[in-house]
Design a protein around this motif. Structure first.
Motif, PDB file in Angstrom:
ATOM      1  N   LEU B  47       0.854  -1.190   0.000  1.00  0.00           N
ATOM      2  CA  LEU B  47       0.000   0.000   0.000  1.00  0.00           C
ATOM      3  C   LEU B  47       0.891   1.241   0.000  1.00  0.00           C
ATOM      4  CD1 LEU B  47      -2.514  -1.163   2.761  1.00  0.00           C
ATOM      5  CD2 LEU B  47      -2.587  -1.591   0.284  1.00  0.00           C
ATOM      6  N   CYS B  48       0.346   2.350  -0.404  1.00  0.00           N
ATOM      7  CA  CYS B  48       1.102   3.603  -0.323  1.00  0.00           C
ATOM      8  C   CYS B  48       1.514   3.831   1.134  1.00  0.00           C
ATOM      9  CB  CYS B  48       0.247   4.773  -0.813  1.00  0.00           C
ATOM     10  SG  CYS B  48       1.080   6.364  -0.575  1.00  0.00           S
ATOM     11  N   PRO B  49       2.819   4.067   1.395  1.00  0.00           N
ATOM     12  CA  PRO B  49       3.270   4.182   2.787  1.00  0.00           C
ATOM     13  C   PRO B  49       3.037   5.543   3.435  1.00  0.00           C
ATOM     14  CG  PRO B  49       5.141   4.372   1.303  1.00  0.00           C
ATOM     15  CD  PRO B  49       3.942   4.091   0.439  1.00  0.00           C
ATOM     16  N   SER B  54      -4.999   8.553   3.016  1.00  0.00           N
ATOM     17  CA  SER B  54      -5.855   9.197   2.022  1.00  0.00           C
ATOM     18  C   SER B  54      -5.540   8.688   0.618  1.00  0.00           C
ATOM     19  CB  SER B  54      -5.711  10.712   2.087  1.00  0.00           C
ATOM     20  OG  SER B  54      -4.357  11.058   1.882  1.00  0.00           O
ATOM     21  N   CYS B  55      -4.315   8.195   0.407  1.00  0.00           N
ATOM     22  CA  CYS B  55      -3.941   7.703  -0.927  1.00  0.00           C
ATOM     23  C   CYS B  55      -4.244   6.220  -1.004  1.00  0.00           C
ATOM     24  CB  CYS B  55      -2.448   7.949  -1.172  1.00  0.00           C
ATOM     25  SG  CYS B  55      -1.850   7.244  -2.722  1.00  0.00           S
ATOM     26  N   LYS B  56      -4.968   5.826  -2.033  1.00  0.00           N
ATOM     27  CA  LYS B  56      -5.425   4.433  -2.129  1.00  0.00           C
ATOM     28  C   LYS B  56      -4.552   3.574  -3.036  1.00  0.00           C
ATOM     29  CE  LYS B  56      -8.815   5.328   0.603  1.00  0.00           C
ATOM     30  NZ  LYS B  56      -8.457   5.108   2.017  1.00  0.00           N
ATOM     31  N   TRP B  57      -3.405   4.115  -3.453  1.00  0.00           N
ATOM     32  CA  TRP B  57      -2.534   3.362  -4.362  1.00  0.00           C
ATOM     33  C   TRP B  57      -2.077   2.040  -3.750  1.00  0.00           C
ATOM     34  CZ3 TRP B  57       2.417   1.450  -4.071  1.00  0.00           C
ATOM     35  CH2 TRP B  57       2.993   1.017  -5.287  1.00  0.00           C
ATOM     36  N   GLN B  58      -1.965   1.014  -4.585  1.00  0.00           N
ATOM     37  CA  GLN B  58      -1.256  -0.195  -4.176  1.00  0.00           C
ATOM     38  C   GLN B  58      -0.553  -0.810  -5.367  1.00  0.00           C
ATOM     39  OE1 GLN B  58      -3.974  -3.876  -3.779  1.00  0.00           O
ATOM     40  NE2 GLN B  58      -4.913  -2.365  -2.430  1.00  0.00           N
ATOM     41  N   HIS B  66       8.632   5.046  -7.350  1.00  0.00           N
ATOM     42  CA  HIS B  66       8.109   5.782  -8.497  1.00  0.00           C
ATOM     43  C   HIS B  66       6.787   6.464  -8.127  1.00  0.00           C
ATOM     44  CE1 HIS B  66       7.372   6.824 -12.656  1.00  0.00           C
ATOM     45  NE2 HIS B  66       6.153   6.323 -12.546  1.00  0.00           N
ATOM     46  N   HIS B  67       5.931   5.719  -7.440  1.00  0.00           N
ATOM     47  CA  HIS B  67       4.661   6.305  -6.996  1.00  0.00           C
ATOM     48  C   HIS B  67       4.896   7.520  -6.096  1.00  0.00           C
ATOM     49  CE1 HIS B  67       0.730   6.836  -5.181  1.00  0.00           C
ATOM     50  NE2 HIS B  67       1.306   6.712  -3.991  1.00  0.00           N
ATOM     51  N   LEU B  68       5.813   7.383  -5.129  1.00  0.00           N
ATOM     52  CA  LEU B  68       6.066   8.495  -4.193  1.00  0.00           C
ATOM     53  C   LEU B  68       6.584   9.721  -4.940  1.00  0.00           C
ATOM     54  CD1 LEU B  68       7.720   6.603  -1.183  1.00  0.00           C
ATOM     55  CD2 LEU B  68       5.413   7.582  -1.274  1.00  0.00           C
ATOM     56  N   ILE B  71       3.532  11.072  -7.232  1.00  0.00           N
ATOM     57  CA  ILE B  71       2.272  11.539  -6.621  1.00  0.00           C
ATOM     58  C   ILE B  71       2.517  12.353  -5.340  1.00  0.00           C
ATOM     59  CG2 ILE B  71       0.040  10.774  -5.668  1.00  0.00           C
ATOM     60  CD1 ILE B  71       0.386  10.208  -8.663  1.00  0.00           C
ATOM     61  N   HIS B  72       3.591  12.028  -4.631  1.00  0.00           N
ATOM     62  CA  HIS B  72       3.844  12.726  -3.356  1.00  0.00           C
ATOM     63  C   HIS B  72       5.120  13.553  -3.478  1.00  0.00           C
ATOM     64  CE1 HIS B  72       0.648  10.273  -1.553  1.00  0.00           C
ATOM     65  NE2 HIS B  72       1.190   9.231  -2.162  1.00  0.00           N
ATOM     66  N   LYS B  73       5.141  14.403  -4.499  1.00  0.00           N
ATOM     67  CA  LYS B  73       6.328  15.184  -4.861  1.00  0.00           C
ATOM     68  C   LYS B  73       6.843  16.064  -3.734  1.00  0.00           C
ATOM     69  CE  LYS B  73       5.580  16.004  -9.838  1.00  0.00           C
ATOM     70  NZ  LYS B  73       4.162  15.953 -10.207  1.00  0.00           N
TER      71      LYS B  73
HETATM   72 ZN   LIG Z   1       0.374   7.448  -2.357  1.00  0.00          ZN
END
Ligand SMILES: [Zn+2]
Ligand SMILES: [Zn+2]
Ligand SMILES: [Zn+2]
Ligand SMILES: [Zn+2]
Lengths: 203, 203
Positions: B47-49, B54-58, B66-68, B71-73
């Motif tokens: 899951l998004c750490p 609030s972020c539902k990414w997995q 890459h996700h961080l 999306i969490h720049k």
């Molecule tokens: Zn996330």
């Protein structure tokens, strides 16, 4: 209420001797400074340093150890700069104090672990702190370190010991000590007993 | 409710494949062991750490960074084994999370400081913890140390980083992290900002 400005003016110019003059304090203060001084006055009597405030003894610094040995016989003393303060049965319900003495550098230190019940939810907080049987000036020569450790976890706190003249109640109320909750205590306890490594050092 | 003992007996003998079989898990379990395995299964998606949920990414472990970054720049990254995690405005009201990344030993660690409001009395507790962007096995190769220090006071915590696969919610709920209250935070804060020294080491 009618203010008597004339009297107030006189009162503000008059100096009063410290209430511990008979114990040796030679200082005088305006009435508005007097209370603050007397709180910190080095001639103020020492109270019994045992936590819980049930003992009403007070006296001179050089009588404190005699009082402790005579009246609070059950307190264990360990010799050395680096000892283990073993608090047994930390799961006992209610507010509990654990106390022991540590002697090193020709001084005596009192180690206190206090468990308080906080809030309605029954949460318990532990506070651990070290106080010197000595003056505030003497306390500032030292540092103490409290350490909880277990397999791959360690929690530690380092600070200046309190003098028993200041007491520990204020430090505890401000969390200016090692404080931890029950789940943290469980991480470090074994069979309901918690060992705290205590190290005293001279600055 | 009538129990069908025959069916229960059959169910207890049949093994079912792990629900992450398609992701690569080859194991099968009796139904009563299946949930426990799946919670810990190394093929379970990550899951998004980011704290706060609030972020539902997995996705897969190798996609997390890459996700961080995409999306969490806004999350800052510092390089090195020994850095300072500066949490600004710790007196902001309400529950707040501070997050940053630390890169060392060719791994990425996420540092989280979480402030929770506890109890009706408005008491606030801070929790600080480190999680590895990696598996639980990888996390066990490391230790982290968090330290607050100020003039003549020091508070520190050492432990094994969590893997983001386990997450940090359980550690926080068990106070299995550095936890301290607002008065303690004030002893170490300057102008409302709290600097936490973070050191990662390889065991
Ligand atoms: Zn996330
Ligand atoms: Zn005086
Ligand atoms: Zn006494
Ligand atoms: Zn599996």
């Amino acid at each position: 209420s009618v203010r008597n400005l004339g009297l107030e003016k006189i009162a503000n110019t008059v100096k009063f001797p410290c209430k511990f003059a008979q114990s040796g304090c030679t200082l005088s203060f305006h009435h508005y400074e007097k209370v603050e001084h007397e709180d910190a006055c080095e001639f103020r009597p020492y109270l019994c340093p045992c936590p819980g405030a049930s003992c009403k003894w007070q006296g001179n610094l050089n009588e404190v150890m005699h009082h402790l040995m005579k009246i609070h016989k059950s307190i264990t003393t360990l010799q050395g700069e680096d000892i283990v303060f073993l608090a047994t049965d930390i799961n006992l319900p209610g507010a509990v104090d654990w106390v022991m003495m540590q002697s090193c550098f020709n001084f005596h230190f009192m180690l206190v672990l206090e468990k308080q019940e906080k809030f309605e939810h029954g949460q318990q907080i532990f506070y651990a702190v070290v106080q010197l049987i000595g003056t505030k000036k003497e306390a500032e020569m030292f540092s103490y370190r409290l350490e909880l450790s277990s397999h791959r976890r360690r929690l530690c706190w380092e600070a200046t010991p309190r003098s028993i003249h200041e007491g520990i109640a204020h430090a505890i109320s401000q969390s200016d000590c090692l404080s931890f909750d029950t789940p943290t205590a469980q991480l470090f306890a074994e069979n309901g007993n918690l060992g705290i490594n205590v190290t005293i050092s001279l600055n």
